[in-house]
Design a protein around this motif. Structure first.
Motif, PDB file in Angstrom:
ATOM      1  N   GLU A 172      10.284   2.358   1.121  1.00 35.63           N
ATOM      2  CA  GLU A 172      10.752   3.554   1.824  1.00 35.63           C
ATOM      3  C   GLU A 172      10.878   4.766   1.162  1.00 35.63           C
ATOM      4  O   GLU A 172      10.611   5.850   1.316  1.00 35.63           O
ATOM      5  CB  GLU A 172      12.407   3.058   2.354  1.00 35.63           C
ATOM      6  CG  GLU A 172      12.540   2.152   3.392  1.00 35.63           C
ATOM      7  CD  GLU A 172      11.815   2.662   4.611  1.00 35.63           C
ATOM      8  OE1 GLU A 172      11.760   3.723   5.047  1.00 35.63           O
ATOM      9  OE2 GLU A 172      11.192   1.578   5.258  1.00 35.63           O
ATOM     10  N   TYR A 173      10.947   4.531  -0.197  1.00 33.66           N
ATOM     11  CA  TYR A 173      10.676   5.661  -1.172  1.00 33.66           C
ATOM     12  C   TYR A 173       9.438   6.170  -1.463  1.00 33.66           C
ATOM     13  O   TYR A 173       9.193   7.257  -1.311  1.00 33.66           O
ATOM     14  CB  TYR A 173      11.503   5.455  -2.538  1.00 33.66           C
ATOM     15  CG  TYR A 173      11.635   6.773  -3.512  1.00 33.66           C
ATOM     16  CD1 TYR A 173      12.848   7.102  -3.376  1.00 33.66           C
ATOM     17  CD2 TYR A 173      10.669   7.219  -4.276  1.00 33.66           C
ATOM     18  CE1 TYR A 173      13.089   8.321  -4.282  1.00 33.66           C
ATOM     19  CE2 TYR A 173      10.875   8.440  -5.015  1.00 33.66           C
ATOM     20  CZ  TYR A 173      12.202   9.003  -4.844  1.00 33.66           C
ATOM     21  OH  TYR A 173      12.513   9.973  -5.728  1.00 33.66           O
ATOM     22  N   ILE A 174       8.443   5.209  -1.452  1.00 34.19           N
ATOM     23  CA  ILE A 174       7.036   5.774  -1.334  1.00 34.19           C
ATOM     24  C   ILE A 174       6.580   6.371  -0.038  1.00 34.19           C
ATOM     25  O   ILE A 174       5.721   7.312  -0.009  1.00 34.19           O
ATOM     26  CB  ILE A 174       6.375   4.402  -1.685  1.00 34.19           C
ATOM     27  CG1 ILE A 174       6.481   3.923  -3.181  1.00 34.19           C
ATOM     28  CG2 ILE A 174       4.652   5.039  -1.472  1.00 34.19           C
ATOM     29  CD1 ILE A 174       5.806   2.868  -3.317  1.00 34.19           C
ATOM     30  N   TYR A 181       2.932  13.422  -6.471  1.00 31.57           N
ATOM     31  CA  TYR A 181       2.023  12.859  -7.315  1.00 31.57           C
ATOM     32  C   TYR A 181       2.444  11.762  -7.868  1.00 31.57           C
ATOM     33  O   TYR A 181       2.269  10.588  -8.508  1.00 31.57           O
ATOM     34  CB  TYR A 181       1.343  13.695  -8.524  1.00 31.57           C
ATOM     35  CG  TYR A 181       0.346  14.647  -7.615  1.00 31.57           C
ATOM     36  CD1 TYR A 181      -0.974  14.160  -7.836  1.00 31.57           C
ATOM     37  CD2 TYR A 181       0.430  15.722  -7.301  1.00 31.57           C
ATOM     38  CE1 TYR A 181      -2.263  14.859  -7.498  1.00 31.57           C
ATOM     39  CE2 TYR A 181      -0.387  16.522  -6.737  1.00 31.57           C
ATOM     40  CZ  TYR A 181      -1.857  16.127  -6.609  1.00 31.57           C
ATOM     41  OH  TYR A 181      -2.980  16.750  -6.101  1.00 31.57           O
ATOM     42  N   ALA A 182       4.023  11.705  -7.985  1.00 25.65           N
ATOM     43  CA  ALA A 182       4.876  10.781  -8.977  1.00 25.65           C
ATOM     44  C   ALA A 182       4.792   9.237  -7.956  1.00 25.65           C
ATOM     45  O   ALA A 182       4.981   8.464  -8.694  1.00 25.65           O
ATOM     46  CB  ALA A 182       6.357  11.055  -8.735  1.00 25.65           C
ATOM     47  N   THR A 183       4.464   9.476  -6.801  1.00 25.13           N
ATOM     48  CA  THR A 183       4.339   8.310  -5.930  1.00 25.13           C
ATOM     49  C   THR A 183       3.410   7.193  -6.449  1.00 25.13           C
ATOM     50  O   THR A 183       3.245   6.222  -6.338  1.00 25.13           O
ATOM     51  CB  THR A 183       4.172   8.669  -4.457  1.00 25.13           C
ATOM     52  OG1 THR A 183       5.167   9.418  -4.129  1.00 25.13           O
ATOM     53  CG2 THR A 183       3.984   7.660  -3.550  1.00 25.13           C
ATOM     54  N   LEU A 184       2.068   8.045  -6.978  1.00 25.52           N
ATOM     55  CA  LEU A 184       1.264   7.100  -7.724  1.00 25.52           C
ATOM     56  C   LEU A 184       1.574   6.259  -8.626  1.00 25.52           C
ATOM     57  O   LEU A 184       1.188   4.892  -8.477  1.00 25.52           O
ATOM     58  CB  LEU A 184      -0.166   8.118  -8.149  1.00 25.52           C
ATOM     59  CG  LEU A 184      -0.777   8.870  -7.143  1.00 25.52           C
ATOM     60  CD1 LEU A 184      -1.953   9.907  -7.652  1.00 25.52           C
ATOM     61  CD2 LEU A 184      -1.711   7.981  -6.182  1.00 25.52           C
ATOM     62  N   LEU A 204       1.092   1.839   2.797  1.00 27.38           N
ATOM     63  CA  LEU A 204       1.797   2.944   2.190  1.00 27.38           C
ATOM     64  C   LEU A 204       0.579   3.570   1.478  1.00 27.38           C
ATOM     65  O   LEU A 204       0.393   4.788   1.619  1.00 27.38           O
ATOM     66  CB  LEU A 204       2.455   2.299   0.916  1.00 27.38           C
ATOM     67  CG  LEU A 204       3.911   1.845   1.315  1.00 27.38           C
ATOM     68  CD1 LEU A 204       4.538   0.976   0.082  1.00 27.38           C
ATOM     69  CD2 LEU A 204       4.523   2.730   2.037  1.00 27.38           C
ATOM     70  N   TYR A 205      -0.578   2.943   1.145  1.00 26.28           N
ATOM     71  CA  TYR A 205      -1.691   3.650   0.417  1.00 26.28           C
ATOM     72  C   TYR A 205      -2.481   4.501   1.354  1.00 26.28           C
ATOM     73  O   TYR A 205      -2.643   5.788   1.257  1.00 26.28           O
ATOM     74  CB  TYR A 205      -2.639   2.798  -0.314  1.00 26.28           C
ATOM     75  CG  TYR A 205      -3.780   3.516  -0.795  1.00 26.28           C
ATOM     76  CD1 TYR A 205      -3.898   4.120  -1.951  1.00 26.28           C
ATOM     77  CD2 TYR A 205      -5.172   3.469  -0.122  1.00 26.28           C
ATOM     78  CE1 TYR A 205      -4.965   4.845  -2.669  1.00 26.28           C
ATOM     79  CE2 TYR A 205      -6.196   3.984  -0.686  1.00 26.28           C
ATOM     80  CZ  TYR A 205      -6.168   4.655  -1.802  1.00 26.28           C
ATOM     81  OH  TYR A 205      -7.268   5.449  -2.258  1.00 26.28           O
ATOM     82  N   GLU A 206      -2.623   3.991   2.405  1.00 30.11           N
ATOM     83  CA  GLU A 206      -3.431   4.598   3.726  1.00 30.11           C
ATOM     84  C   GLU A 206      -2.669   6.097   3.881  1.00 30.11           C
ATOM     85  O   GLU A 206      -3.194   6.991   4.621  1.00 30.11           O
ATOM     86  CB  GLU A 206      -3.754   3.735   4.725  1.00 30.11           C
ATOM     87  CG  GLU A 206      -4.553   2.714   4.616  1.00 30.11           C
ATOM     88  CD  GLU A 206      -4.706   1.632   5.718  1.00 30.11           C
ATOM     89  OE1 GLU A 206      -4.102   1.657   6.335  1.00 30.11           O
ATOM     90  OE2 GLU A 206      -5.636   0.902   5.611  1.00 30.11           O
ATOM     91  N   ASN A 207      -1.284   5.775   3.973  1.00 28.53           N
ATOM     92  CA  ASN A 207      -0.393   7.070   4.558  1.00 28.53           C
ATOM     93  C   ASN A 207      -0.282   8.163   3.495  1.00 28.53           C
ATOM     94  O   ASN A 207       0.275   9.151   3.316  1.00 28.53           O
ATOM     95  CB  ASN A 207       0.758   6.701   4.889  1.00 28.53           C
ATOM     96  CG  ASN A 207       0.694   5.778   6.328  1.00 28.53           C
ATOM     97  OD1 ASN A 207      -0.109   5.930   7.138  1.00 28.53           O
ATOM     98  ND2 ASN A 207       1.629   4.794   6.417  1.00 28.53           N
ATOM     99  N   LEU A 208      -0.906   7.731   2.129  1.00 34.75           N
ATOM    100  CA  LEU A 208      -0.750   8.850   1.198  1.00 34.75           C
ATOM    101  C   LEU A 208      -1.304  10.113   1.432  1.00 34.75           C
ATOM    102  O   LEU A 208      -2.770   9.992   2.127  1.00 34.75           O
ATOM    103  CB  LEU A 208      -1.640   8.341  -0.365  1.00 34.75           C
ATOM    104  CG  LEU A 208      -0.477   7.306  -1.153  1.00 34.75           C
ATOM    105  CD1 LEU A 208      -1.279   6.822  -2.325  1.00 34.75           C
ATOM    106  CD2 LEU A 208       0.835   7.713  -1.197  1.00 34.75           C
ATOM    107  N   ASP A 209      -1.302  11.459   0.696  1.00 35.14           N
ATOM    108  CA  ASP A 209      -1.838  12.459   0.863  1.00 35.14           C
ATOM    109  C   ASP A 209      -3.151  12.276   0.702  1.00 35.14           C
ATOM    110  O   ASP A 209      -3.549  11.645  -0.514  1.00 35.14           O
ATOM    111  CB  ASP A 209      -0.979  13.672   0.412  1.00 35.14           C
ATOM    112  CG  ASP A 209      -1.657  15.104   0.452  1.00 35.14           C
ATOM    113  OD1 ASP A 209      -2.583  15.240  -0.176  1.00 35.14           O
ATOM    114  OD2 ASP A 209      -1.325  15.836   1.550  1.00 35.14           O
ATOM    115  N   ASN A 210      -4.280  12.886   1.151  1.00 37.57           N
ATOM    116  CA  ASN A 210      -5.673  12.726   0.614  1.00 37.57           C
ATOM    117  C   ASN A 210      -5.672  13.081  -0.874  1.00 37.57           C
ATOM    118  O   ASN A 210      -6.886  12.645  -1.413  1.00 37.57           O
ATOM    119  CB  ASN A 210      -6.555  13.478   1.717  1.00 37.57           C
ATOM    120  CG  ASN A 210      -6.772  12.676   2.981  1.00 37.57           C
ATOM    121  OD1 ASN A 210      -6.599  11.440   2.981  1.00 37.57           O
ATOM    122  ND2 ASN A 210      -7.059  13.196   4.204  1.00 37.57           N
TER     123      ASN A 210
END
Length: 383
Positions: A172-174, A181-184, A204-210
């Motif tokens: 949920e946090y991610i 960038y901390a999410t990486l 989660l990875y697919e939903n990351l900002d590009n």
């Protein structure tokens, strides 16, 4: 006149703010109680977890500073001579402050950094959840010791709920900070957990900002997910009950031998991954020889897959053939002489000795048995 001076001062202040570095970082450090001359290190870690120093500052009059540039916010570690531990920070361009705690480095304060605040909040909330889990474990241990079944059941339910909450907290946090960038750093740490839920991590990875995906860390995570997928597929392909993957490779004489060729000759077939350089393999070989001699006439076949050819091995083929002769391995042998080659990867073999037992249809009925356990299992099928 005073009003003119005021507006002039205000204008200078605004200009100074506008000129605050955006394409470089400045860390203003305080180190109360730290002697002059002590070195403070700013380091990254490599893929093996070893620290790689990127910058060094020297404490003078309880102060130090770092200046540099990063392409995007990244995880760094601060260490200091004479102070145990290391402090993780998300370093980004701009001005930030670091107040060193010379007793417990992890208690140091790093402020005025947007990405680090996301990282710090994550660690703080996770620490709270971990404290609750530790307390729940303690309560369960006490009720178990006292053999209080009713309380044990309640304590076990509480512990399970907290552990599930911790698992969901990461995701949920991610998910709610998918543009930070901390999410990486947080997502990367989840790749090393034992109970990794692959599909969730991929989502989660697919939903990351590009912009995050384009970074070195983002690309590393993507490559790691691809590797994990291949491992998962290999584990499914070599699970008990699955049909063993087909392969063929050269024999010591240079002929090509296929697994199907060996399967057709026996009732039970062992695929034995080993190597001349592998001490545990060589120590297990006498036991395999004994089992082969006992059950070969009853339908046991073995195909050894040699994983010689590792770096530094001077003559892999010679070592492989010599070990076959010295250990009296009279069954079928093949090897590509390319260390942990495509056959090993196909079977998800990361260490040896590693064995797979197949029935006459090529289905895996057991795996990774040694010594007496291997003999008893073969006896179940052939006695």
């Amino acid at each position: 006149m005073k009003r003119i001076i005021y507006f002039a001062f205000l204008s200078l202040f605004l200009i100074a703010c506008e000129q605050e570095p955006k394409d470089s970082y400045v860390i203003d450090g305080k180190a109360e109680g730290v002697y002059n001359g002590m070195r403070v290190y700013l380091s990254k870690v490599n893929e093996r977890g070893a620290p790689i120093p990127k910058d060094t500052a020297i404490v003078m009059n309880e102060k130090f500073s770092f200046n540099g540039k990063v392409d995007y916010p990244q995880l760094y570690y601060v260490t200091i001579n004479g102070t145990p531990g290391r402090l993780p920070i998300i370093l980004e361009n701009g001005i930030s402050k670091l107040h060193i705690d010379n007793k417990i480095l992890s208690n140091s304060r790093y402020t005025e950094n947007k990405a680090h605040n996301v990282f710090s909040q994550y660690n703080s909330q996770l620490d709270e959840l971990n404290e609750k889990r530790n307390l729940a474990k303690k309560n369960l241990s006490e009720s178990t010791f006292l053999k209080n079944d009713e309380v044990m059941k309640t304590d076990a339910e509480i512990l399970e709920k907290i552990e599930n909450k911790i698992k969901e907290f990461h995701y949920e946090y991610i998910k709610s900070n998918n543009d930070s960038y901390a999410t990486l750093t947080i997502l990367n740490s989840q790749l090393r957990t034992r109970d990794l839920e692959y599909d969730k991590i991929v989502e989660l990875y697919e939903n990351l900002d590009n912009n995050l995906k384009k970074t070195a860390e983002g690309q590393f995570i993507n490559e790691a997910l691809i590797k994990i997928k291949k491992i998962n597929e290999a584990e499914k392909a070599t699970a008990i009950g699955a049909t063993a993957p087909k392969f063929s490779a050269p024999t010591p004489e240079g002929d090509i031998l296929a697994l199907d060729d060996v399967l057709s000759k026996g009732k039970i077939t062992i695929i034995d991954f080993w190597a001349a350089w592998c001490g545990p393999c060589r120590r297990e070989n006498p036991n395999v020889v004994k089992i082969y001699e006992k059950y070969h006439d009853k339908g046991l076949e073995i195909i050894g897959v040699g994983l010689d050819g590792r770096r530094g091995q001077q003559n892999p083929k010679e070592a492989w053939i010599k070990a076959i002769k010295n250990d009296n391995l009279t069954w079928h042998q093949v090897s590509n002489l390319r260390y942990f080659d495509e056959i090993a990867k196909m079977y998800n073999v990361n260490s040896i000795p590693s064995m797979f037992i197949l029935d006459n249809e090529g289905k895996i009925v057991a795996k990774n048995l040694r010594g007496k356990a291997l003999e008893l299992k073969i006896g179940e099928f052939l006695d």
